[in-house]
Design an enzyme around this catalytic site. Sequence first.
Site, PDB file in Angstrom:
ATOM      1  N   ASP A 163       0.956  -1.117  -0.041  1.00 50.54           N
ATOM      2  CA  ASP A 163       0.035  -0.051   0.083  1.00 50.54           C
ATOM      3  C   ASP A 163       0.903   1.299   0.002  1.00 50.54           C
ATOM      4  O   ASP A 163       0.454   2.422  -0.476  1.00 50.54           O
ATOM      5  CB  ASP A 163      -0.897  -0.003   1.115  1.00 50.54           C
ATOM      6  CG  ASP A 163      -1.821  -1.310   1.262  1.00 50.54           C
ATOM      7  OD1 ASP A 163      -2.303  -1.635   0.227  1.00 50.54           O
ATOM      8  OD2 ASP A 163      -2.017  -1.739   2.293  1.00 50.54           O
ATOM      9  N   ARG A 181       2.388   1.556  -3.429  1.00 50.49           N
ATOM     10  CA  ARG A 181       1.496   2.090  -4.335  1.00 50.49           C
ATOM     11  C   ARG A 181       1.046   3.579  -4.236  1.00 50.49           C
ATOM     12  O   ARG A 181       0.998   4.312  -5.107  1.00 50.49           O
ATOM     13  CB  ARG A 181       0.191   1.509  -4.005  1.00 50.49           C
ATOM     14  CG  ARG A 181       0.039  -0.224  -4.738  1.00 50.49           C
ATOM     15  CD  ARG A 181      -1.225  -0.614  -4.487  1.00 50.49           C
ATOM     16  NE  ARG A 181      -1.312  -1.998  -5.145  1.00 50.49           N
ATOM     17  CZ  ARG A 181      -1.743  -2.990  -4.537  1.00 50.49           C
ATOM     18  NH1 ARG A 181      -2.363  -2.965  -3.460  1.00 50.49           N
ATOM     19  NH2 ARG A 181      -1.857  -4.227  -5.329  1.00 50.49           N
ATOM     20  N   HIS A 190      -4.687  -3.680   5.764  1.00 50.36           N
ATOM     21  CA  HIS A 190      -4.630  -3.926   4.548  1.00 50.36           C
ATOM     22  C   HIS A 190      -5.989  -4.294   3.809  1.00 50.36           C
ATOM     23  O   HIS A 190      -5.644  -5.662   3.183  1.00 50.36           O
ATOM     24  CB  HIS A 190      -3.480  -5.002   4.567  1.00 50.36           C
ATOM     25  CG  HIS A 190      -3.231  -5.424   2.757  1.00 50.36           C
ATOM     26  ND1 HIS A 190      -2.751  -4.381   1.811  1.00 50.36           N
ATOM     27  CD2 HIS A 190      -3.495  -6.419   2.041  1.00 50.36           C
ATOM     28  CE1 HIS A 190      -2.617  -5.109   0.820  1.00 50.36           C
ATOM     29  NE2 HIS A 190      -2.999  -6.240   0.669  1.00 50.36           N
ATOM     30  N   MET A 198       4.209  -6.965  -5.229  1.00 51.60           N
ATOM     31  CA  MET A 198       4.085  -7.437  -3.909  1.00 51.60           C
ATOM     32  C   MET A 198       5.544  -7.894  -3.524  1.00 51.60           C
ATOM     33  O   MET A 198       6.110  -7.807  -2.570  1.00 51.60           O
ATOM     34  CB  MET A 198       3.248  -8.248  -3.713  1.00 51.60           C
ATOM     35  CG  MET A 198       3.189  -9.115  -2.264  1.00 51.60           C
ATOM     36  SD  MET A 198       2.818  -7.816  -1.015  1.00 51.60           S
ATOM     37  CE  MET A 198       4.381  -7.848  -0.018  1.00 51.60           C
TER      38      MET A 198
HETATM   39  P1  NAD Z   1      -0.282 -18.091  -5.438  1.00 58.91           P
HETATM   40  O1  NAD Z   1      -1.151 -19.055  -5.522  1.00 58.91           O
HETATM   41  O2  NAD Z   1       0.600 -18.066  -6.627  1.00 58.91           O
HETATM   42  O3  NAD Z   1       1.049 -18.859  -4.591  1.00 58.91           O
HETATM   43  C1  NAD Z   1       0.591 -19.319  -3.282  1.00 58.91           C
HETATM   44  C2  NAD Z   1       1.438 -20.729  -3.160  1.00 58.91           C
HETATM   45  O4  NAD Z   1       1.164 -21.090  -1.741  1.00 58.91           O
HETATM   46  C3  NAD Z   1       1.379 -21.854  -4.110  1.00 58.91           C
HETATM   47  O5  NAD Z   1       2.584 -21.901  -4.524  1.00 58.91           O
HETATM   48  C4  NAD Z   1       0.804 -23.081  -3.088  1.00 58.91           C
HETATM   49  O6  NAD Z   1       1.275 -24.237  -3.674  1.00 58.91           O
HETATM   50  C5  NAD Z   1       1.500 -22.592  -1.739  1.00 58.91           C
HETATM   51  N1  NAD Z   1       0.693 -23.288  -0.631  1.00 58.91           N
HETATM   52  C6  NAD Z   1      -0.629 -23.327  -0.555  1.00 58.91           C
HETATM   53  N2  NAD Z   1      -0.781 -23.857   0.734  1.00 58.91           N
HETATM   54  C7  NAD Z   1       0.316 -24.284   1.372  1.00 58.91           C
HETATM   55  C8  NAD Z   1       0.926 -24.508   2.547  1.00 58.91           C
HETATM   56  N3  NAD Z   1       0.101 -25.210   3.467  1.00 58.91           N
HETATM   57  N4  NAD Z   1       2.225 -24.560   2.694  1.00 58.91           N
HETATM   58  C9  NAD Z   1       3.196 -24.247   1.929  1.00 58.91           C
HETATM   59  N5  NAD Z   1       2.741 -23.678   0.818  1.00 58.91           N
HETATM   60  C10 NAD Z   1       1.313 -23.580   0.321  1.00 58.91           C
HETATM   61  O7  NAD Z   1      -0.378 -16.991  -4.626  1.00 58.91           O
HETATM   62  P2  NAD Z   1       0.306 -15.455  -4.699  1.00 58.91           P
HETATM   63  O8  NAD Z   1      -0.117 -14.784  -5.818  1.00 58.91           O
HETATM   64  O9  NAD Z   1       1.595 -15.964  -4.332  1.00 58.91           O
HETATM   65  O10 NAD Z   1      -0.226 -14.991  -3.269  1.00 58.91           O
HETATM   66  C11 NAD Z   1      -0.328 -15.627  -2.132  1.00 58.91           C
HETATM   67  C12 NAD Z   1      -1.038 -14.770  -1.044  1.00 58.91           C
HETATM   68  O11 NAD Z   1      -0.504 -13.641  -0.860  1.00 58.91           O
HETATM   69  C13 NAD Z   1      -2.634 -14.746  -1.091  1.00 58.91           C
HETATM   70  O12 NAD Z   1      -3.113 -14.974  -0.082  1.00 58.91           O
HETATM   71  C14 NAD Z   1      -2.578 -13.178  -1.862  1.00 58.91           C
HETATM   72  O13 NAD Z   1      -4.065 -12.723  -1.318  1.00 58.91           O
HETATM   73  C15 NAD Z   1      -1.826 -12.712  -0.780  1.00 58.91           C
HETATM   74  N6  NAD Z   1      -1.284 -11.416  -0.944  1.00 58.91           N
HETATM   75  C16 NAD Z   1      -1.051 -10.307  -0.138  1.00 58.91           C
HETATM   76  C17 NAD Z   1      -0.438  -9.140  -0.459  1.00 58.91           C
HETATM   77  C18 NAD Z   1       0.008  -8.141   0.562  1.00 58.91           C
HETATM   78  O14 NAD Z   1      -0.003  -7.061   0.193  1.00 58.91           O
HETATM   79  N7  NAD Z   1      -0.044  -8.414   1.848  1.00 58.91           N
HETATM   80  C19 NAD Z   1      -0.211  -8.953  -1.784  1.00 58.91           C
HETATM   81  C20 NAD Z   1      -0.455  -9.716  -2.682  1.00 58.91           C
HETATM   82  C21 NAD Z   1      -0.936 -10.942  -2.339  1.00 58.91           C
HETATM   83  C1  LMR Z   2      -2.998  -6.513  -2.947  1.00 63.81           C
HETATM   84  O1  LMR Z   2      -3.263  -5.549  -2.310  1.00 63.81           O
HETATM   85  O2  LMR Z   2      -2.793  -6.434  -4.122  1.00 63.81           O
HETATM   86  C2  LMR Z   2      -3.116  -7.631  -2.364  1.00 63.81           C
HETATM   87  O3  LMR Z   2      -3.552  -7.668  -1.152  1.00 63.81           O
HETATM   88  C3  LMR Z   2      -3.755  -8.978  -3.279  1.00 63.81           C
HETATM   89  C4  LMR Z   2      -5.238  -8.685  -3.215  1.00 63.81           C
HETATM   90  O4  LMR Z   2      -6.175  -9.762  -3.222  1.00 63.81           O
HETATM   91  O5  LMR Z   2      -5.480  -7.664  -3.680  1.00 63.81           O
END
Ligand code: NAD
Ligand code: LMR
Length: 370
Positions: A179, A182, A212, A263
């Site tokens: 955030d 951004r 967030h 991210m």
């Molecule tokens: P993704 O699906 O590409 O990757 C997630 C990974 O987690 C996969 O490789 C999957 O196999 C693995 N996984 C699932 N269960 C697991 C477990 N028990 N142990 C180990 N690995 C496991 O998703 P992504 O795009 O990398 O996003 C991941 C998370 O981050 C999502 O929940 C998303 O909403 C969040 N996110 C948060 C922010 C933030 O600002 N905090 C930003 C973007 C995404």
């Molecule tokens: C973001 O802010 O991009 C992440 O929290 C992923 C989402 O679901 O928006």
Amino acid sequence: MYTAITDSTIKISIIGAAGGIGQSLTLLLKTQIHNLIPIGSNKVKKNHIHLALYDINSDAVNGVATDLSHIDTPVSLSSHSPNTENGIKDCLKDTDLIIISAGLPRKPGMTREDLFNKNASIISSLTDSIIEHCDLSKIFILVISNPVNSLVPVITKKFIKFDPTADVERRVMGVTKLDIVRASTFLHQFGINEGFEKRSSIMPSVPVIGGHSGETIIPLFSQSKIHPQLTNEQVDYLTKRVQCGGDEVVKAKNGQGSATLSMALAGYKVVAKFISLLSGQEDIIKAIFYISLLDHTKNEPICPGAKELMDTVDGLDFFSIPLTISAKGVHSIKYWIMDEMNDYEKDELLSACIPKLRENIKTGWDFIQD
Ligand code: NAD
Ligand code: LMR
């Protein structure tokens, strides 16, 4: 591929390493992170970095780690999955910093709250593994998985229930850095588009507080040193864009996930701060994280500044705020940033954030039985 962990190693465990964020973040770490440790400085106590990658997708994480291991930097790597010997244990053993990006991302039409049940179960079982295999007196845990607002309370409560004296809650931090990235980007782009930005190489810094998710995200554009002349309408436009930044990416990816590359960069920036702490270069670092404001065991403010902050956020016990961190965890909170908010930020943004964030915190807290 495995390099022995010694007293001079900073071990970073990335859980969910084969995912969209995990792959990009580990690439940044593998290629860049060693540059943050100066050679020959006598302040540096740890000068080797090891990345331990874990994912339930065994083939994918093994492939990612093998691929990364060909990159010519002194950062060592290991790959772990339910299929490797000792599974997650070897990933977590002796670790200093755990980054959790395991879990489902959003698809169009979903809110972050819609991810809660599935991701809370994942996080809850990962916390059991952390309790079993880590030195709870020193680890830091950075939570990227969504919904951050509710998952940090889930982990916190699990640790408190396991061992109220371990004091882990001051070292569990929700990552809201995207955030902030951004807010800086959108303000910078806006300045150029509107023609009042001449110094296009200077990025503004904008604190973002709260949580967030949607209205819980509070960008404080009044506290940016660049473009203080923005009109109310311009600030409102920028604020909404930051609050909906995640939706913008989810929509553009059209079913192929949410933000991963931006991210990963935000995650890299956060880990970079920790390197200066964990290597011994700095005793205290400054950052913005979503943290517990209360030591829930003693029912006392977690650190100096927490009481003052809780008083201004109607008693919320989790909030994202500028803070300082020492090796023991959250050290002090810059609560006075709240007094510096203007009327729009206080009366509109903070007022809308508080009830929503309270609901999100309760969802997470109630997930773990008393
Ligand atoms: P993704 O699906 O590409 O990757 C997630 C990974 O987690 C996969 O490789 C999957 O196999 C693995 N996984 C699932 N269960 C697991 C477990 N028990 N142990 C180990 N690995 C496991 O998703 P992504 O795009 O990398 O996003 C991941 C998370 O981050 C999502 O929940 C998303 O909403 C969040 N996110 C948060 C922010 C933030 O600002 N905090 C930003 C973007 C995404
Ligand atoms: C973001 O802010 O991009 C992440 O929290 C992923 C989402 O679901 O928006």
